[in-house]
Design a protein around this motif. Structure first.
Motif, PDB file in Angstrom:
ATOM      1  N   UNK A  66     -21.374  26.144   7.580  1.00  0.00           N
ATOM      2  CA  UNK A  66     -22.149  26.562   8.747  1.00  0.00           C
ATOM      3  C   UNK A  66     -21.313  26.496  10.005  1.00  0.00           C
ATOM      4  N   UNK A  67     -21.878  26.987  11.086  1.00  0.00           N
ATOM      5  CA  UNK A  67     -21.171  26.942  12.372  1.00  0.00           C
ATOM      6  C   UNK A  67     -22.172  26.714  13.495  1.00  0.00           C
ATOM      7  N   UNK A  68     -21.678  26.082  14.560  1.00  0.00           N
ATOM      8  CA  UNK A  68     -22.468  25.860  15.774  1.00  0.00           C
ATOM      9  C   UNK A  68     -21.682  26.410  16.943  1.00  0.00           C
ATOM     10  N   UNK A  69     -22.314  27.275  17.722  1.00  0.00           N
ATOM     11  CA  UNK A  69     -21.682  27.822  18.920  1.00  0.00           C
ATOM     12  C   UNK A  69     -21.914  26.856  20.073  1.00  0.00           C
ATOM     13  N   UNK A  70     -20.880  26.088  20.423  1.00  0.00           N
ATOM     14  CA  UNK A  70     -21.038  25.066  21.470  1.00  0.00           C
ATOM     15  C   UNK A  70     -21.088  25.679  22.858  1.00  0.00           C
TER      16      UNK A  70
ATOM     17  N   UNK B 185     -26.101  27.289  12.520  1.00  0.00           N
ATOM     18  CA  UNK B 185     -26.885  26.061  12.527  1.00  0.00           C
ATOM     19  C   UNK B 185     -27.554  25.886  13.880  1.00  0.00           C
ATOM     20  N   UNK B 186     -28.849  25.669  13.843  1.00  0.00           N
ATOM     21  CA  UNK B 186     -29.647  25.466  15.047  1.00  0.00           C
ATOM     22  C   UNK B 186     -30.706  24.425  14.719  1.00  0.00           C
ATOM     23  N   UNK B 187     -31.428  23.923  15.733  1.00  0.00           N
ATOM     24  CA  UNK B 187     -32.497  22.963  15.435  1.00  0.00           C
ATOM     25  C   UNK B 187     -33.521  23.485  14.428  1.00  0.00           C
ATOM     26  N   UNK B 188     -33.722  24.804  14.385  1.00  0.00           N
ATOM     27  CA  UNK B 188     -34.729  25.358  13.472  1.00  0.00           C
ATOM     28  C   UNK B 188     -34.226  25.494  12.038  1.00  0.00           C
ATOM     29  N   UNK B 189     -32.905  25.509  11.823  1.00  0.00           N
ATOM     30  CA  UNK B 189     -32.358  25.682  10.472  1.00  0.00           C
ATOM     31  C   UNK B 189     -31.710  24.416   9.923  1.00  0.00           C
TER      32      UNK B 189
ATOM     33  N   UNK C   3     -24.822  19.667  20.106  1.00  0.00           N
ATOM     34  CA  UNK C   3     -24.585  18.653  19.076  1.00  0.00           C
ATOM     35  C   UNK C   3     -25.530  17.467  19.217  1.00  0.00           C
ATOM     36  N   UNK C   4     -25.793  17.056  20.450  1.00  0.00           N
ATOM     37  CA  UNK C   4     -26.676  15.902  20.650  1.00  0.00           C
ATOM     38  C   UNK C   4     -28.101  16.214  20.197  1.00  0.00           C
ATOM     39  N   UNK C   5     -28.512  17.470  20.313  1.00  0.00           N
ATOM     40  CA  UNK C   5     -29.838  17.867  19.827  1.00  0.00           C
ATOM     41  C   UNK C   5     -29.997  17.583  18.339  1.00  0.00           C
ATOM     42  N   UNK C   6     -28.878  17.667  17.602  1.00  0.00           N
ATOM     43  CA  UNK C   6     -28.909  17.488  16.157  1.00  0.00           C
ATOM     44  C   UNK C   6     -28.492  16.086  15.733  1.00  0.00           C
ATOM     45  N   UNK C   7     -28.209  15.235  16.713  1.00  0.00           N
ATOM     46  CA  UNK C   7     -27.778  13.879  16.396  1.00  0.00           C
ATOM     47  C   UNK C   7     -26.337  13.799  15.942  1.00  0.00           C
TER      48      UNK C   7
ATOM     49  N   UNK D 272     -23.988  18.760  -2.066  1.00  0.00           N
ATOM     50  CA  UNK D 272     -23.834  17.386  -1.571  1.00  0.00           C
ATOM     51  C   UNK D 272     -23.415  17.318  -0.116  1.00  0.00           C
ATOM     52  N   UNK D 273     -23.018  18.441   0.462  1.00  0.00           N
ATOM     53  CA  UNK D 273     -22.481  18.360   1.815  1.00  0.00           C
ATOM     54  C   UNK D 273     -22.720  19.588   2.659  1.00  0.00           C
ATOM     55  N   UNK D 274     -22.687  19.361   3.967  1.00  0.00           N
ATOM     56  CA  UNK D 274     -22.793  20.429   4.962  1.00  0.00           C
ATOM     57  C   UNK D 274     -21.533  20.361   5.830  1.00  0.00           C
ATOM     58  N   UNK D 275     -20.759  21.436   5.833  1.00  0.00           N
ATOM     59  CA  UNK D 275     -19.493  21.492   6.575  1.00  0.00           C
ATOM     60  C   UNK D 275     -19.700  22.407   7.777  1.00  0.00           C
ATOM     61  N   UNK D 276     -19.543  21.840   8.972  1.00  0.00           N
ATOM     62  CA  UNK D 276     -19.882  22.565  10.204  1.00  0.00           C
ATOM     63  C   UNK D 276     -18.632  22.839  11.037  1.00  0.00           C
TER      64      UNK D 276
END
Length: 702
Positions: free
Chosen positions: A555-559, A451-455, A566-570, A468-472
């Motif tokens: 999905x996953x986010x590499x912090x 998961x990134x700002x572009x996806x 995370x703040x970029x995505x709200x 119905x949901x996105x699990x990150x």
């Protein structure tokens, strides 16, 4: 006296240590470098990778970028040393000849250079932020193609319009990839051409040179066409912007198409994905079409092996991580199949070419049995809790989804233990290309998505009828141990998600049973009332809609990539997040959940907690914990900086339009008047090409 002497010595020692500390700090902290002159530029570009900002000290956008550029340099310096990539600058006021030689058309221009020279521009649609600059540097440092020294010439051959038409007539010997350029006399695709209004043409020359060599290994030839001298052909193909500039404020880009030999229909495939200078994007496009044009056979055993593959997180230490592939299997009985059944495969080539990593196969094995076997492997994983009854394959759900229709279509994904079966009830659906394409697109997501700002927006809005949901899952792959931990936790998340899938499938069956019961009761009521036979028959043939909803996307986010990922995505709500934390987004109602059913921070350490939390959020009618989990409204910050999503939820469309229209019109009017005054002033003096580049060339992104 002795006391004063000791105090003086102590003071001197303290002062000496303080000075040493300052000196050590000064020597340890790297000094922001001066801009490169032409000699330094030519010397340094010969080795390693370099992200270079060409700027003018009189350019307001350059001045605005300066603190961002410096912070990116300071933040990335040590990491860049390890990755052999640096941030550098060139002052075009002092090094005008160099900037002219590099064809710098506007300021600031940010470019990637390697041993073979200019590689690509910083993405035009990306904001020039510290995070995006560093992300660009990391991504390009990990691409081995950027470090290649191109000591060979392009193998692409020039093609005239009549030669292209012969290829379309099926007279080619091999598949041919053709590029289309805004040029008139380019003989070799490496020629030094001053492309007008085409900033990406020069970096794409490098891409095309590499492709001409790589594709030859797949028996695919390459050629190029000058659209200015083959205007009719390019206009017929829809490439009229390469024939003549129609809008100077928009950049032109080369176009690419593939032609298959020995065919007169379904043989031309235009690359329709967003323009890229990545060699792998075009190589994948060409090789997949060639492979899918003659689909190989796949066995039930191979299908099972595909679904057993383990997902690997892409990282710098693992360069050759294979993408998650989508395997579309056309299953048929060779005794009963007819030519019309097989014709659909040729029509699927174009839509599949636009779906990343989608491969087409044929099979005469029993794919219904293979699908059941794949489901069984999922149940082997989710029977981890000895305190619960043993879970088994839900035969009713399998019967609901697996059709006896032959031929039929199946989709299997690398590492995913849930098969996807095309809902065809007759040969009509199996020959409806649009219907098939729509279905494939609806199941085309990878099992696990970065998961990134572009996806992010695409995942939030993907197929809301079913998802119905996105699990990150939050991960951290900055070190070997953290990478291993993140991989382990991601595997646990998958187990929890599969466990939820079992509950979801049961819910689908329960809903279907309830609707059947309602239908039966309705018919009985009609009979009891003595309704006409027509009404009773109409009620009996009333179709029960097939719902397969409340699915979730993983999905996953590499912090570790960014401090404000995370703040970029709200999504940032707490002061601290850790690898292993899980964030759940209700994509239909736009709520965010960060706690489990027990009120603790949701973590993938417990697959059971994942299952129960997802059930409480998305299947409240079958969960005892529904409504007990704290939630907050989701307010995205990326792409919605002014909170319009929230506002639109509170106002009707027309009221929102009334609020925004005057603001937008006033803004556009001021912009038009301002630009008109500037253009008038410049045209009165000279053209706008000069030290500051083309003023109307770009939409500046500061």
């Amino acid at each position: 006296m002795l006391f004063h002497w000791l105090a003086s010595v102590a003071y001197l020692l303290y002062l000496g240590n303080f000075v040493l500390a300052i000196n050590e700090d000064a020597t340890e902290r790297p000094i922001f470098p001066d801009p490169l002159n032409e000699e330094e530029f030519n010397s340094q570009m010969g080795s390693g990778l370099h992200i270079v900002e060409f700027y003018s000290p009189h350019c307001s956008h350059c001045k605005a970028l300066a603190p961002t550029w410096k912070k990116a340099w300071e933040t990335f310096y040590e990491e860049g040393q390890g990755l052999n990539i640096t941030f550098s600058q060139v002052n075009c006021l002092l090094s005008g000849d160099l900037c002219n030689k590099e064809k710098i058309a506007y300021f600031p221009s940010i470019r990637l250079y390697g041993p073979s020279g200019f590689i690509k521009n910083f993405p035009e649609n990306a904001k020039r932020t510290v995070e995006n600059l560093i992300d660009f540097a990391r991504r390009e440092a990990y691409d081995p193609a950027n470090a290649e020294v191109l000591d060979f010439k392009s193998l692409s051959i020039p093609i005239r319009g009549d030669q292209f038409n012969e290829l379309l007539a099926g007279k080619g010997e091999h598949p041919m990839m053709v590029s289309f350029w805004p040029s008139k006399t380019m003989r070799n695709s490496d020629d030094n051409i001053n492309f007008e209004n085409c900033d990406e043409c020069v970096p794409f020359q490098r891409t095309w040179r590499m492709l001409s060599s790589k594709l030859l290994a797949h028996n695919i030839s390459t050629g190029h066409i000058n659209c200015e001298s083959s205007s009719n052909l390019c206009e017929e193909l829809g490439f009229s912007d390469l024939v003549k500039i129609k809008n100077y404020s928009l950049d032109r880009v080369p176009k690419v198409a593939l032609i298959l030999p020995n065919r007169v229909v379904n043989n031309l495939f235009v690359y329709k994905s967003p323009f890229s200078t990545s060699v792998s994007d075009y190589e994948d496009f060409a090789t997949r079409i060639v492979s899918n044009s003659e689909p190989p056979f796949i066995s039930a055993k191979e299908v099972k092996e595909i679904t057993q593959r383990e997902f690997q997180i892409p990282s710098a230490s693992i360069l050759n991580v294979s993408p998650q592939k989508l395997h579309v299997v056309f299953s048929y009985d060779p005794e009963t199949v007819v030519p019309e059944d097989l014709h659909v495969l040729g029509h699927l080539l174009e839509p599949l070419s636009a779906i990343p990593n989608a491969y087409l196969y044929k099979s005469t094995d029993n794919m219904k049995s293979a699908s059941r076997s794949v489901f069984e492997s999922m149940y082997q994983i989710i029977n981890y809790n000895e305190s619960e009854p043993v879970k088994t394959v839900k035969e009713s759900y399998l019967d609901l989804n697996v059709m006896d229709q032959n031929p039929s279509l199946y989709v299997f994904k690398d590492g995913e233990k849930i098969p996807h079966i095309f809902p065809a009830y007759s040969t009509t659906e199996m020959r409806n290309v649009d219907y098939i394409t729509s279905w494939i697109e609806s199941v085309s997501l990878a099992p696990i998505n970065e998961i990134s700002p572009s996806t992010f927006d695409k995942l939030l809005d993907f197929n809301p009828e079913e998802y119905s949901g996105l699990v990150i899952q939050l991960i951290d792959i900055s070190t070997g141990s953290k990478f291993e931990k993140s991989s382990r936790l991601l595997r646990k998340l998958i187990v929890g998600a599969y466990d939820y899938e079992d509950l979801r499938m049961q819910n689908v069956l329960n809903v279907a049973d309830a609707k059947r019961l309602t239908k039966t009761e309705k018919m009985q009521a009609l009979k009891k009332k003595g309704a006409s036979a027509k009404k009773i028959v109409k009620a009996s043939i009333e179709e029960i809609p097939r719902l397969d909803n409340h699915k979730v996307i993983l999905g996953y986010i590499d912090i570790s990539k960014s401090d404000n990922a995370l703040s970029q995505l709200g999504l940032a709500h707490r002061e601290q997040y850790s690898a292993g934390d899980v964030i759940v987004i209700d994509t239909i109602n736009r709520y965010v959940y960060e706690h489990d059913i027990f009120g603790n921070i949701l973590s993938s350490e417990s697959p059971y907690n994942i299952r129960e939390t997802l059930a409480a959020v998305f299947l409240p009618e079958s969960s005892y914990s529904a409504g007990n989990i704290p939630r907050r409204a989701f307010r995205p910050s990326f792409g919605d900086s002014f909170g319009f999503s929230k506002l639109s939820g509170q106002l009707s469309f027309w009221r929102l339009l009334c609020v925004l229209s005057p603001i937008f019109l006033a803004y556009k009017a001021l912009r038009i008047l301002s630009r008109a005054r500037i253009n008038k002033r410049y045209k009165a003096k000279r053209n706008t090409v000069g030290l500051l580049g083309r003023a109307n060339k770009k939409n500046l992104r500061d």
